[in-house]
Design an enzyme around this catalytic site. Structure first.
Site, PDB file in Angstrom:
ATOM      1  N   ASP A  22       0.852  -1.182   0.000  1.00 31.84           N
ATOM      2  CA  ASP A  22       0.000   0.000   0.000  1.00 31.84           C
ATOM      3  C   ASP A  22       0.892   1.237   0.000  1.00 31.84           C
ATOM      4  O   ASP A  22       2.043   1.183   0.436  1.00 31.84           O
ATOM      5  CB  ASP A  22      -0.909   0.016   1.233  1.00 31.84           C
ATOM      6  N   SER A  23       0.328   2.340  -0.454  1.00 22.49           N
ATOM      7  CA  SER A  23       1.086   3.584  -0.445  1.00 22.49           C
ATOM      8  C   SER A  23       1.340   4.072   0.985  1.00 22.49           C
ATOM      9  O   SER A  23       2.158   4.957   1.189  1.00 22.49           O
ATOM     10  CB  SER A  23       0.328   4.649  -1.233  1.00 22.49           C
TER      11      SER A  23
ATOM     12  N   CYS B 183      -4.136  -0.738  -2.536  1.00 25.68           N
ATOM     13  CA  CYS B 183      -4.155   0.704  -2.782  1.00 25.68           C
ATOM     14  C   CYS B 183      -4.912   0.917  -4.085  1.00 25.68           C
ATOM     15  O   CYS B 183      -4.596   0.287  -5.108  1.00 25.68           O
ATOM     16  CB  CYS B 183      -2.701   1.178  -2.901  1.00 25.68           C
TER      17      CYS B 183
ATOM     18  N   GLU C 149      -6.662  10.553   8.685  1.00 34.50           N
ATOM     19  CA  GLU C 149      -5.259  10.517   9.134  1.00 34.50           C
ATOM     20  C   GLU C 149      -5.031  11.387  10.365  1.00 34.50           C
ATOM     21  O   GLU C 149      -4.118  11.140  11.133  1.00 34.50           O
ATOM     22  CB  GLU C 149      -4.329  10.891   7.977  1.00 34.50           C
TER      23      GLU C 149
ATOM     24  N   CYS D 283     -11.769   3.739  -1.355  1.00 33.08           N
ATOM     25  CA  CYS D 283     -10.523   4.201  -0.736  1.00 33.08           C
ATOM     26  C   CYS D 283     -10.380   3.425   0.560  1.00 33.08           C
ATOM     27  O   CYS D 283     -11.342   3.313   1.329  1.00 33.08           O
ATOM     28  CB  CYS D 283     -10.575   5.697  -0.458  1.00 33.08           C
ATOM     29  N   THR D 284      -9.192   2.902   0.799  1.00 33.01           N
ATOM     30  CA  THR D 284      -9.009   2.021   1.956  1.00 33.01           C
ATOM     31  C   THR D 284      -9.023   2.770   3.293  1.00 33.01           C
ATOM     32  O   THR D 284      -9.018   2.152   4.344  1.00 33.01           O
ATOM     33  CB  THR D 284      -7.688   1.233   1.812  1.00 33.01           C
ATOM     34  N   HIS D 285      -9.044   4.101   3.262  1.00 32.89           N
ATOM     35  CA  HIS D 285      -9.198   4.857   4.511  1.00 32.89           C
ATOM     36  C   HIS D 285     -10.656   4.903   4.980  1.00 32.89           C
ATOM     37  O   HIS D 285     -10.924   5.095   6.159  1.00 32.89           O
ATOM     38  CB  HIS D 285      -8.739   6.311   4.325  1.00 32.89           C
TER      39      HIS D 285
END
Lengths: 268, 268
Positions: free
Chosen positions: A9-10, A72, A151, A184-186
């Site tokens: 992942d990034s 990602c 984040e 989006c994985t967030h």
């Protein structure tokens, strides 16, 4: 098949995928690499994303992985096809699993997709949906405020609700989607708020859960599932600061990680 | 990849799988073969089920199928592994998709499975679940009254509710399952009643929906999805009476079928 599954992942977003892999495939061992130093990939040119992704892949190939998960969305959109062509292990991305799950869930075939600007501009989700069913009406919508908020650790409360409400209002008002893909994985970390804003009648699809399911499918199909009994020792690598990664991983995985090391992967 | 997908079943139950394939993969063409003459397979000896299944497979291989779906729990339990070894096209059964979906959905890893006596006695579901996660507690339960009731067309009303209630009471009372796998392709037709009896907190997993999803996964992975635009012409074959099959198919698929022919497959 006691080799590990590689996850790239990034940054830390792919931890939602890792978390679901650990839950759905509890005997499998993971090696996770997050390129936190160069995160986010979303705004970077395509060629750069491809180069960085290959640097991650080469790092993991040396660890003798049996399967690669590209956790990602941006890296999946730009590299999945060439990874599949060039590697002789199975490769799974996060886009197709979310698309297929949405097709399964939707009754009216009006499907919403939210993601970063990079993912939404790539049109990877509409393509993945419409190659299967060209009658699907896709409403995709970039939510640039979500990743910085997540984040910053703002996952609930009135501020989070306000941001989610303002971001999703145009999508909610104009359309009649019955299924929404979190592209989006967030986003799974604010899933409850997204559900509240969209309403109970909208099915929310988390690409992390669905990717773990498809990893299980592909590994079962290729007879690569681990067959014995063990408590796997997962390993985490980051290109950025160890202490920051460790702290975030503990929150996102809801458990401490025992092994975390710095990875130097850049060829520049 | 404009070849058809082959679907085999001991009778009409596999139509729930065909229906989901048509919904989730609307460009794909199906060739369905139901061995209604020799249905049900459940009580037959293993060797007989294997022979009959191979007779169906050989009939479909001559139709140049690109993929085979074994839409029958009994046939999946007894033949999936050897079909995969011997055929050079992908083969998907109905058991693993249901198992993987249940693992994805369940939070407490207490999973119920209902099916015919044959399927439950084979222990195919507990094996498929526990190879992935040995801590899963599986409660499996045979419901021999469901198939005759569904085949008699009793899909709702107080009689159906009574039969479902009496059949599921022991499963409901003694355990704390949060996910229930419908391990028989007839059961989706009484899904609403099963949900009512088990309660809203229990996730119901239909093997048909999940199998269609995994067919999509495997075909996508192997680049076998049809890529252009078309309205596919599905073909249905039965070893039994055409008029009976046609009538049932119309109810189960919620649409008329345009092509139905008799198939003579027996080597006896």
């Amino acid at each position: 098949m006691d080799q590990p599954i590689g996850v790239i992942d990034s940054g830390v977003g792919g931890l939602t995928v890792a978390s679901e892999l650990m839950r759905q495939l509890p005997k499998e061992q993971l090696i996770y690499l997050g390129d936190t130093l160069r995160c986010p990939y979303g705004p970077r040119p395509k060629e750069e994303v491809i180069q960085y992704t290959w640097e991650m892949v080469e790092f993991l190939l040396e660890k003798n992985i049996k399967m690669l998960v590209v956790a990602c969305n941006t890296a999946t959109a730009f590299t999945l096809e060439q990874l599949r062509q060039k590697l002789d292990i199975p490769v799974v991305g996060v886009i197709q699993p979310g698309a297929r799950a949405a097709i399964k869930m939707s009754q009216n075939m009006r499907i919403g997709v939210i993601g970063t600007e990079g993912t939404i501009n790539s049109k990877a989700y509409p393509k993945a949906l419409q190659i299967i069913n060209s009658k699907i009406r896709v409403n995709d919508w970039a939510c640039p405020r979500f990743v910085p908020m997540v984040e910053d650790g703002i996952l609930s409360g009135s501020q989070a609700l306000k941001v989610v409400y303002e971001s999703l209002k145009p999508l909610k008002d104009k359309n009649h989607i019955d299924t929404l893909i979190l592209g989006c994985t967030h986003y799974p970390l604010i899933r409850d708020i997204i559900q509240e804003v969209m309403g109970e009648h909208v099915h929310i699809i988390s690409s992390g859960e669905e990717t773990a399911r498809e990893v299980s499918t592909i590994m079962g199909y290729h007879k690569k599932l681990y067959n014995g009994e063990r408590v796997p020792q997962h390993k985490f690598y980051t290109t950025g600061r160890l202490d920051v990664f460790e702290k975030i991983a503990k929150i996102w995985l809801d458990q401490s990680i025992n092994f975390v090391e710095k990875a130097n992967i850049s060829k520049d």
